[in-house]
Design an enzyme around this catalytic site. Structure first.
Site, PDB file in Angstrom:
ATOM      1  N   ASP A  20     -71.200  49.342  52.663  1.00 55.24           N
ATOM      2  CA  ASP A  20     -71.799  48.201  53.361  1.00 55.24           C
ATOM      3  C   ASP A  20     -72.282  47.133  52.376  1.00 55.24           C
ATOM      4  O   ASP A  20     -72.644  47.450  51.250  1.00 55.24           O
ATOM      5  CB  ASP A  20     -72.959  48.704  54.233  1.00 55.24           C
ATOM      6  CG  ASP A  20     -73.337  47.704  55.311  1.00 55.24           C
ATOM      7  OD1 ASP A  20     -72.575  46.729  55.532  1.00 55.24           O
ATOM      8  OD2 ASP A  20     -74.391  47.889  55.944  1.00 55.24           O
ATOM      9  N   GLY A  23     -70.300  41.384  53.001  1.00 51.50           N
ATOM     10  CA  GLY A  23     -70.594  40.038  53.511  1.00 51.50           C
ATOM     11  C   GLY A  23     -71.734  39.397  52.737  1.00 51.50           C
ATOM     12  O   GLY A  23     -71.649  38.236  52.308  1.00 51.50           O
ATOM     13  N   TRP A  25     -72.772  40.185  49.773  1.00 54.21           N
ATOM     14  CA  TRP A  25     -72.328  39.988  48.375  1.00 54.21           C
ATOM     15  C   TRP A  25     -71.635  38.624  48.254  1.00 54.21           C
ATOM     16  O   TRP A  25     -71.907  37.853  47.331  1.00 54.21           O
ATOM     17  CB  TRP A  25     -71.380  41.120  47.996  1.00 54.21           C
ATOM     18  CG  TRP A  25     -70.889  41.108  46.577  1.00 54.21           C
ATOM     19  CD1 TRP A  25     -71.483  41.723  45.510  1.00 54.21           C
ATOM     20  CD2 TRP A  25     -69.699  40.478  46.077  1.00 54.21           C
ATOM     21  NE1 TRP A  25     -70.728  41.511  44.375  1.00 54.21           N
ATOM     22  CE2 TRP A  25     -69.635  40.747  44.690  1.00 54.21           C
ATOM     23  CE3 TRP A  25     -68.688  39.713  46.660  1.00 54.21           C
ATOM     24  CZ2 TRP A  25     -68.589  40.289  43.890  1.00 54.21           C
ATOM     25  CZ3 TRP A  25     -67.649  39.250  45.859  1.00 54.21           C
ATOM     26  CH2 TRP A  25     -67.613  39.541  44.485  1.00 54.21           C
ATOM     27  N   HIS A  37     -65.035  41.288  51.108  1.00 56.40           N
ATOM     28  CA  HIS A  37     -64.208  42.445  51.498  1.00 56.40           C
ATOM     29  C   HIS A  37     -63.157  42.722  50.427  1.00 56.40           C
ATOM     30  O   HIS A  37     -62.859  43.873  50.116  1.00 56.40           O
ATOM     31  CB  HIS A  37     -63.547  42.197  52.852  1.00 56.40           C
ATOM     32  CG  HIS A  37     -64.531  42.097  53.982  1.00 56.40           C
ATOM     33  ND1 HIS A  37     -65.540  43.008  54.173  1.00 56.40           N
ATOM     34  CD2 HIS A  37     -64.674  41.185  54.991  1.00 56.40           C
ATOM     35  CE1 HIS A  37     -66.263  42.667  55.237  1.00 56.40           C
ATOM     36  NE2 HIS A  37     -65.757  41.563  55.751  1.00 56.40           N
ATOM     37  N   GLU A  67     -66.915  49.455  66.399  1.00 53.26           N
ATOM     38  CA  GLU A  67     -67.763  48.298  66.717  1.00 53.26           C
ATOM     39  C   GLU A  67     -67.370  47.055  65.922  1.00 53.26           C
ATOM     40  O   GLU A  67     -67.694  45.936  66.318  1.00 53.26           O
ATOM     41  CB  GLU A  67     -69.237  48.633  66.459  1.00 53.26           C
ATOM     42  CG  GLU A  67     -69.841  49.618  67.455  1.00 53.26           C
ATOM     43  CD  GLU A  67     -69.529  51.080  67.154  1.00 53.26           C
ATOM     44  OE1 GLU A  67     -68.996  51.378  66.056  1.00 53.26           O
ATOM     45  OE2 GLU A  67     -69.789  51.936  68.027  1.00 53.26           O
ATOM     46  N   ASN A  68     -66.691  47.253  64.794  1.00 52.15           N
ATOM     47  CA  ASN A  68     -66.324  46.104  63.963  1.00 52.15           C
ATOM     48  C   ASN A  68     -65.296  45.176  64.621  1.00 52.15           C
ATOM     49  O   ASN A  68     -65.118  44.032  64.193  1.00 52.15           O
ATOM     50  CB  ASN A  68     -65.817  46.542  62.582  1.00 52.15           C
ATOM     51  CG  ASN A  68     -66.904  47.074  61.663  1.00 52.15           C
ATOM     52  OD1 ASN A  68     -66.670  47.961  60.852  1.00 52.15           O
ATOM     53  ND2 ASN A  68     -68.116  46.535  61.766  1.00 52.15           N
TER      54      ASN A  68
HETATM   55  C1  IPE Z   1     -70.807  50.134  59.108  1.00 58.03           C
HETATM   56  O1  IPE Z   1     -71.232  48.901  58.637  1.00 58.03           O
HETATM   57  C2  IPE Z   1     -69.298  50.160  59.176  1.00 58.03           C
HETATM   58  C3  IPE Z   1     -68.625  50.089  57.878  1.00 58.03           C
HETATM   59  C4  IPE Z   1     -69.180  50.088  56.691  1.00 58.03           C
HETATM   60  C5  IPE Z   1     -67.201  50.027  57.968  1.00 58.03           C
HETATM   61  P1  IPE Z   1     -71.707  47.738  59.622  1.00 58.03           P
HETATM   62  O2  IPE Z   1     -72.133  46.622  58.744  1.00 58.03           O
HETATM   63  O3  IPE Z   1     -70.649  47.450  60.606  1.00 58.03           O
HETATM   64  O4  IPE Z   1     -72.944  48.410  60.365  1.00 58.03           O
HETATM   65  P2  IPE Z   1     -74.166  47.755  61.140  1.00 58.03           P
HETATM   66  O5  IPE Z   1     -73.596  46.906  62.209  1.00 58.03           O
HETATM   67  O6  IPE Z   1     -74.941  46.953  60.144  1.00 58.03           O
HETATM   68  O7  IPE Z   1     -74.957  48.914  61.645  1.00 58.03           O
HETATM   69  C1  IPE Z   2     -69.025  46.361  55.102  1.00 57.24           C
HETATM   70  O1  IPE Z   2     -69.575  45.148  54.724  1.00 57.24           O
HETATM   71  C2  IPE Z   2     -67.562  46.254  55.442  1.00 57.24           C
HETATM   72  C3  IPE Z   2     -67.247  46.392  56.866  1.00 57.24           C
HETATM   73  C4  IPE Z   2     -68.080  46.656  57.809  1.00 57.24           C
HETATM   74  C5  IPE Z   2     -65.861  46.178  57.247  1.00 57.24           C
HETATM   75  P1  IPE Z   2     -70.156  44.135  55.790  1.00 57.24           P
HETATM   76  O2  IPE Z   2     -69.081  43.168  56.147  1.00 57.24           O
HETATM   77  O3  IPE Z   2     -70.797  44.833  56.911  1.00 57.24           O
HETATM   78  O4  IPE Z   2     -71.258  43.388  54.898  1.00 57.24           O
HETATM   79  P2  IPE Z   2     -72.658  42.838  55.417  1.00 57.24           P
HETATM   80  O5  IPE Z   2     -73.387  43.980  56.042  1.00 57.24           O
HETATM   81  O6  IPE Z   2     -72.369  41.744  56.392  1.00 57.24           O
HETATM   82  O7  IPE Z   2     -73.312  42.345  54.166  1.00 57.24           O
HETATM   83 MG    MG Z   3     -72.707  45.502  57.250  1.00 57.37          MG
END
Ligand code: IPE
Ligand code: IPE
Ligand code: MG
Length: 252
Positions: A20, A23, A25, A37, A67-68
């Site tokens: 995690d 984004g 970063w 990513h 959920e993504n």
């Molecule tokens: C969890 O991260 C899923 C992955 C790392 C792929 P998210 O960023 O989607 O989780 P939430 O929404 O903050 O709980």
């Molecule tokens: C994790 O990083 C990658 C995925 C969930 C695909 P995020 O994209 O959730 O990064 P943040 O949480 O927005 O910083």
């Molecule tokens: Mg995240």
């Protein structure tokens, strides 16, 4: 019995990582999220090497949750492209370094070409056993358990329902070929599991670090392992019992 031989010190066989913070970063650097990513994927390659060097046979990474899909269309599209790129770029490497690739999650819902790609790499690496990389793609623990119950139901009559136990049910989970994770790491300072391996992680040690995924290096992994090694895994028992115990306890 020395301290390292008892069941509380089960050697680390399976590390699972919630990668995690990509984004944030990118945002910190004034870059678009997709660059985060991209950096995250590069980092996975490095951590995979580190896991190999540390002789940990199983690495499972949360790459895309069910959920993504709710994210902006462009970001989802970008993530799928990156997955293709990862497969294209690293398949040779995976084979060369004898890493078996598996997927957990409903990966059939990914774009057709990606599914084909994934299946080709899984097939090409299926005879390796020493190093195991599992990608959680379109994965959520609740979704997984519903699927398992449905498959289980199809195979069971009333009598076998009576004898249903964890062993049997877990043989229908996507993780049926994997040991339970010993250590779950989540980067970026979030202290939640976000629907990741909820049942398999029932007795996992959980390590949260503020480091964002693209910045998570081998030294951070080593810190997490130090944390793991300092834990006493009691599996419901007392410390005294654990220090006498020589076998891994049965968890139901
Ligand atoms: C969890 O991260 C899923 C992955 C790392 C792929 P998210 O960023 O989607 O989780 P939430 O929404 O903050 O709980
Ligand atoms: C994790 O990083 C990658 C995925 C969930 C695909 P995020 O994209 O959730 O990064 P943040 O949480 O927005 O910083
Ligand atoms: Mg995240």
């Amino acid at each position: 019995v020395g301290k390292n031989q008892n069941s509380s010190k089960k050697p680390l066989a399976h590390v699972a990582i919630i990668m995690d913070g990509n984004g944030r970063w990118a945002k910190q650097k004034g870059l678009p999220r997709i660059q985060g990513h991209r950096a995250g994927v590069e980092n996975l390659r490095k951590i995979l090497d580190a896991v190999k060097e540390l002789k940990i046979p199983y690495l499972t990474v949360y790459s895309f949750s069910t959920e993504n899909w709710l994210r902006p269309k462009e970001e989802v599209k970008g993530l799928m492209k990156l997955l293709d790129l990862f497969l294209k770029k690293y398949t040779k490497d995976l084979i060369k370094s004898k890493v078996r690739l598996r997927v957990i999650g409903d990966y059939n819902k990914l774009p057709n070409l990606t599914v084909k790609h994934l299946e080709a790499v899984m097939d090409a690496t299926k005879d390796f056993s020493e190093n195991n990389l599992t990608l959680a793609l379109n994965y959520s623990a609740r979704h997984e358990v519903i699927g398992a119950i449905k498959r289980c139901y199809d195979e069971m009559d009333k009598e076998s329902v009576e004898s249903l136990d964890w062993n049997r049910l877990s043989s229908f989970l996507d993780t049926k070929d994997l040991p339970d994770p010993d250590l779950i790491i989540r980067t970026s300072g979030e202290c939640r599991l976000s629907n990741f391996l909820l049942l398999q992680g029932a007795y996992a040690e959980i390590y949260f670090t503020p480091v964002l995924w693209p910045d998570f290096k081998k030294e951070h992994l080593e810190k997490a392992i130090e944390f793991y090694n300092a834990r006493e895994r009691r599996f419901g028992m007392t410390s005294e019992q654990i220090n006498k115990e020589t076998h891994n306890p049965v968890i139901s």
